[in-house]
Design a protein around this motif. Structure first.
Motif, mmCIF file in Angstrom:
data_model
loop_
_atom_site.group_PDB
_atom_site.id
_atom_site.type_symbol
_atom_site.label_atom_id
_atom_site.label_comp_id
_atom_site.label_asym_id
_atom_site.label_seq_id
_atom_site.Cartn_x
_atom_site.Cartn_y
_atom_site.Cartn_z
ATOM 1 N N TRP A 135 0.937 -1.041 0.010
ATOM 2 C CA TRP A 135 -0.009 0.184 0.162
ATOM 3 C C TRP A 135 0.826 1.445 -0.001
ATOM 4 C CZ3 TRP A 135 0.613 -3.462 4.215
ATOM 5 C CH2 TRP A 135 1.330 -2.704 5.207
ATOM 6 N N ARG A 136 0.320 2.543 -0.116
ATOM 7 C CA ARG A 136 0.866 3.785 -0.294
ATOM 8 C C ARG A 136 1.354 3.972 1.086
ATOM 9 N NH1 ARG A 136 -0.903 9.071 -3.484
ATOM 10 N NH2 ARG A 136 0.906 10.523 -2.978
ATOM 11 N N GLY A 137 2.329 4.140 1.479
ATOM 12 C CA GLY A 137 2.752 4.308 2.990
ATOM 13 C C GLY A 137 2.616 5.878 3.185
ATOM 14 N N ARG A 138 2.954 6.276 4.506
ATOM 15 C CA ARG A 138 2.868 7.872 4.975
ATOM 16 C C ARG A 138 4.235 8.441 4.190
ATOM 17 N NH1 ARG A 138 0.531 5.649 9.976
ATOM 18 N NH2 ARG A 138 -1.853 6.231 9.656
ATOM 19 N N ASN A 139 5.145 7.731 4.026
ATOM 20 C CA ASN A 139 6.393 8.104 3.366
ATOM 21 C C ASN A 139 6.562 8.040 1.696
ATOM 22 O OD1 ASN A 139 6.774 5.278 2.857
ATOM 23 N ND2 ASN A 139 8.224 4.812 3.849
ATOM 24 N N VAL A 143 4.589 0.195 0.678
ATOM 25 C CA VAL A 143 4.863 -0.571 1.922
ATOM 26 C C VAL A 143 4.468 -1.914 1.619
ATOM 27 C CG1 VAL A 143 4.654 -0.945 4.323
ATOM 28 C CG2 VAL A 143 4.507 1.453 3.281
ATOM 29 N N HIS A 144 5.399 -3.096 1.668
ATOM 30 C CA HIS A 144 5.087 -4.422 1.434
ATOM 31 C C HIS A 144 4.694 -4.670 2.977
ATOM 32 C CE1 HIS A 144 6.320 -8.513 1.220
ATOM 33 N NE2 HIS A 144 6.197 -8.583 -0.071
ATOM 34 N N PRO A 145 3.680 -5.858 3.017
ATOM 35 C CA PRO A 145 3.417 -6.151 4.370
ATOM 36 C C PRO A 145 4.673 -6.980 5.204
ATOM 37 C CG PRO A 145 1.907 -7.005 2.877
ATOM 38 C CD PRO A 145 3.156 -6.434 2.198
ATOM 39 N N VAL A 146 5.490 -7.612 4.676
ATOM 40 C CA VAL A 146 6.660 -8.114 5.343
ATOM 41 C C VAL A 146 7.824 -7.208 5.222
ATOM 42 C CG1 VAL A 146 8.094 -10.542 5.251
ATOM 43 C CG2 VAL A 146 5.660 -10.690 4.747
ATOM 44 N N ARG A 228 9.529 -1.110 8.332
ATOM 45 C CA ARG A 228 9.513 -2.517 8.271
ATOM 46 C C ARG A 228 8.196 -3.053 8.223
ATOM 47 N NH1 ARG A 228 14.786 -3.946 10.186
ATOM 48 N NH2 ARG A 228 15.891 -1.834 10.881
ATOM 49 N N GLY A 229 7.016 -2.246 7.440
ATOM 50 C CA GLY A 229 5.710 -2.870 7.499
ATOM 51 C C GLY A 229 4.824 -2.436 8.577
ATOM 52 N N GLY A 230 3.410 -2.479 8.190
ATOM 53 C CA GLY A 230 2.600 -1.903 9.140
ATOM 54 C C GLY A 230 2.221 -2.923 10.194
ATOM 55 N N ALA A 231 1.519 -2.526 11.163
ATOM 56 C CA ALA A 231 0.893 -3.497 12.126
ATOM 57 C C ALA A 231 -0.125 -4.159 11.562
ATOM 58 C CB ALA A 231 0.593 -2.790 13.492
ATOM 59 N N SER A 232 -0.903 -3.744 10.666
ATOM 60 C CA SER A 232 -2.198 -4.107 10.163
ATOM 61 C C SER A 232 -1.719 -4.806 9.001
ATOM 62 C CB SER A 232 -3.383 -3.138 9.946
ATOM 63 O OG SER A 232 -2.838 -2.124 8.928
ATOM 64 N N ALA A 233 -0.709 -5.474 8.843
ATOM 65 C CA ALA A 233 -0.278 -6.005 7.410
ATOM 66 C C ALA A 233 -0.498 -7.560 7.136
ATOM 67 C CB ALA A 233 1.466 -5.752 7.228
#
Ligand code: SF4
Ligand code: SF4
Length: 239
Positions: A135-139, A143-146, A228-233
């Motif tokens: 997904w498109r991250g805040r940066n 952002v890959h889930p892993v 390093r990926g999101g908590a909801s990944a």
């Protein structure tokens, strides 16, 4: 056109590029709206290519850990090496697409085409979102889930039929409550709303780094190291 099913074809291509160290392979369809955002130099040829193959290589965590407040020559070399491997993988994948009877255009991992806004031929991030890679991250990065944002990408555009999306991302996967990149960006370019990312602040900062660190490339890496990926990944079947 060969007789392979589209998922088998993507798996075949993924197996063939493993030798270049490719960690992530996916695909998506592309439409006119997406093509309209491609650089003008490839829009004509892209009008005949209706799928994209995303190839990703994970950056070294150890190299990223050398980034302390500013990019350095270790990261610079690694960044270039990974880009080179991706370009080789894209070249090879494009050749394989042609062998399978299709047309294929390899898109560089990192070739600046718009020096004002530091944009390439197309957005690997946007195609990665369409391909289910992340997904498109805040940066403002994919952002890959892993692997988080610690992956670099190249793309091959082709007219071969491929699955879209090639990877099924869990519904609602996003950055969640994470703000790791927000807190470390030296330019204050990153906000909690990904759409509020300040590209001008970011590009000004990487230009400052280029001068202060005497690097002849526009890189930073600080928010990449943090991501390093999101908590909801949570997602099934990630490569
Ligand atoms: S690349 Fe650097 S300046 Fe740009 S958003 Fe990331 S941390 Fe901030
Ligand atoms: S560091 Fe956290 S908030 Fe920033 S892009 Fe990555 S997951 Fe999202």
């Amino acid at each position: 056109m060969d007789s392979l099913e589209t998922r088998e074809r993507l798996a075949l291509l993924g197996g063939l590029v493993e030798r270049f160290g490719v960690d992530v392979v996916s695909s998506c369809s592309i439409d006119d709206e997406t093509r309209a955002r491609f650089h003008g130099s490839i829009r004509s040829i892209a009008s005949r290519l209706d799928h994209a193959i995303l190839l990703g290589i994970r950056l070294s965590a150890e190299v990223l850990d050398t980034i302390e407040g500013a990019p350095n020559w270790t990261y610079y070399h690694h960044y270039r090496t990974v880009n080179f491997a991706l370009d080789q993988a894209a070249l090879f994948a494009a050749r394989e697409c042609r062998r399978l009877g299709g047309r294929a255009l390899p898109i560089p991992a990192s070739q600046v085409m718009d020096w004002e806004r530091l944009l390439g031929h197309l957005s690997h991030r946007e195609l990665g979102e369409r391909a289910g890679v992340g997904w498109r991250g805040r940066n403002n990065l994919l952002v890959h889930p892993v692997h988080g944002s610690q992956v670099r990408y190249a793309t091959v555009l082709t007219d071969l039929a491929l699955p879209s999306p090639g990877i099924e991302l869990a519904a609602g996967a996003d950055c969640g409550d994470c703000r790791a990149c927000v807190d470390v960006c030296p330019a204050g370019a990153i906000a909690m709303d990904p759409l509020a990312f300040d590209l001008d602040r970011c590009t000004a900062q990487v230009r400052r780094f280029s001068r202060s660190e005497k690097l002849n490339v526009l890189i930073c890496g600080i928010c990449v190291r943090a991501c390093r990926g999101g908590a909801s990944a949570a997602r099934e079947g990630i490569a």
